[in-house]
Design an enzyme around this catalytic site. Structure first.
Site, PDB file in Angstrom:
ATOM      1  CG  ASP A  93      17.661  15.795   3.888  1.00 58.60           C
ATOM      2  OD1 ASP A  93      16.842  14.964   3.451  1.00 58.60           O
ATOM      3  OD2 ASP A  93      17.790  16.929   3.411  1.00 58.60           O
ATOM      4  CB  ALA A  94      18.649   9.474   4.456  1.00 54.07           C
ATOM      5  CE  LYS A  95      15.247  15.436   0.123  1.00 56.12           C
ATOM      6  NZ  LYS A  95      16.421  15.911   0.891  1.00 56.12           N
ATOM      7  NE  ARG A  96      19.499   6.039   3.068  1.00 56.71           N
ATOM      8  CZ  ARG A  96      20.643   6.243   2.461  1.00 56.71           C
ATOM      9  NH1 ARG A  96      20.667   6.540   1.176  1.00 56.71           N
ATOM     10  NH2 ARG A  96      21.785   6.158   3.124  1.00 56.71           N
TER      11      ARG A  96
END
Length: 276
Positions: A93-96
């Site tokens: 879960d990084a939401k880059r």
């Protein structure tokens, strides 16, 4: 194996659509863990070993590790999952979300450094910021669509070209953007009406659904809105309600019990849908 194949196989073999989010916050750790030489890894290790029989995936949130200079612990916990539970997919879960050359480095971080099976991304700078991730055609690309936070409506429900922004993202993810067939969408459990809309626009795309547990999303409503035609197609995440179910040295057992309870609630919701 493709991410969607691995996810589907695990979901069915475990009869579970529960994903446990790994959001290690040392301020919430029991004292016995704080005494460990590597408390973040020790906490996550015990959580994984206690909850693994009940989950379809794990979702470590990179910020909780990076903020504590614990990227090494993140690498090690993903390696542990891969070694001891190779059938359980790991979603980073990084939401880059950034331009192509930078996105290529973020993709390498997620899929090479951390060896994640999938990564969460923000689509709001356009398709070219997502395209570099397709260089890893077996990995999952999980795009923010209609998120669980109250402020999501500020952008995601704006109308453009006759449809809301989140609807356009869902439609694209169900068609031209989904070049490898490995694209998924994030839709919050706090938004059951929007889950149903996304499911209509992207009928076969897996949905990552955060927002149950501590955020108060209704499991029955979310499941009823989000199941695909085969009665699956959802990755329903719970983090804090499971991780911090216990406050003492028995915290891992408490987490396991919370995971069982949540998995069973999802099963009941699914059975109710099939009986109607």
């Amino acid at each position: 194996m493709l991410f969607t194949e691995k996810l589907s196989a695990r979901t069915r073999s475990a009869d579970s659509m529960l994903c446990v989010g790994l959001d290690p916050d040392p301020a919430k750790f029991p004292q016995c863990i704080l005494a460990e030489p590597d408390p973040i890894y020790a906490f996550c290790e015990q959580i994984v070993r206690a909850t693994a029989p009940y989950v379809c995936a794990y979702k470590p949130q990179i910020a909780y590790f990076a903020a504590n200079r614990a990227e090494d612990a993140l690498e090690r916990i993903i390696s542990l999952i891969k070694s001891e539970h190779p059938d359980i997919p790991v979603i980073l879960d990084a939401k880059r979300g950034d331009i192509g050359s930078t996105a290529r480095q973020y993709a390498k971080e997620a899929f090479v450094r951390y060896n994640a099976d999938a990564v969460t991304l923000s689509p709001y700078m356009g398709f070219d910021t997502i395209e570099p991730y397709f260089e890893y055609p077996d990995r999952g690309i999980i795009v923010l669509c209609r998120t669980s936070n109250p402020g999501g409506k500020d952008i995601e429900e704006l109308v453009a070209g006759g449809e809301m922004v989140y609807e356009r993202i869902a439609r694209l993810a169900g068609s031209s953007w989904n070049r490898t067939g490995q694209m998924c969408l994030v839709v919050g459990a706090t938004q059951p009406r929007e889950i149903a809309s996304v499911r209509r626009l992207a009928p076969s795309v897996p949905l990552l659904v955060p927002g149950i547990g501590a955020q108060g999303g209704d499991v029955n409503a979310a499941v009823a809105a989000g199941l695909d035609a085969d009665g699956w197609g959802m990755i329903i995440n719970s983090s804090r309600a499971i991780l911090y179910a216990g406050k003492d040295e028995h915290f891992a057992q408490a987490a396991a019990e919370a995971a069982i309870s949540t998995r069973d609630a999802i099963r009941r919701a699914k059975a109710l849908c099939r009986s109607q």
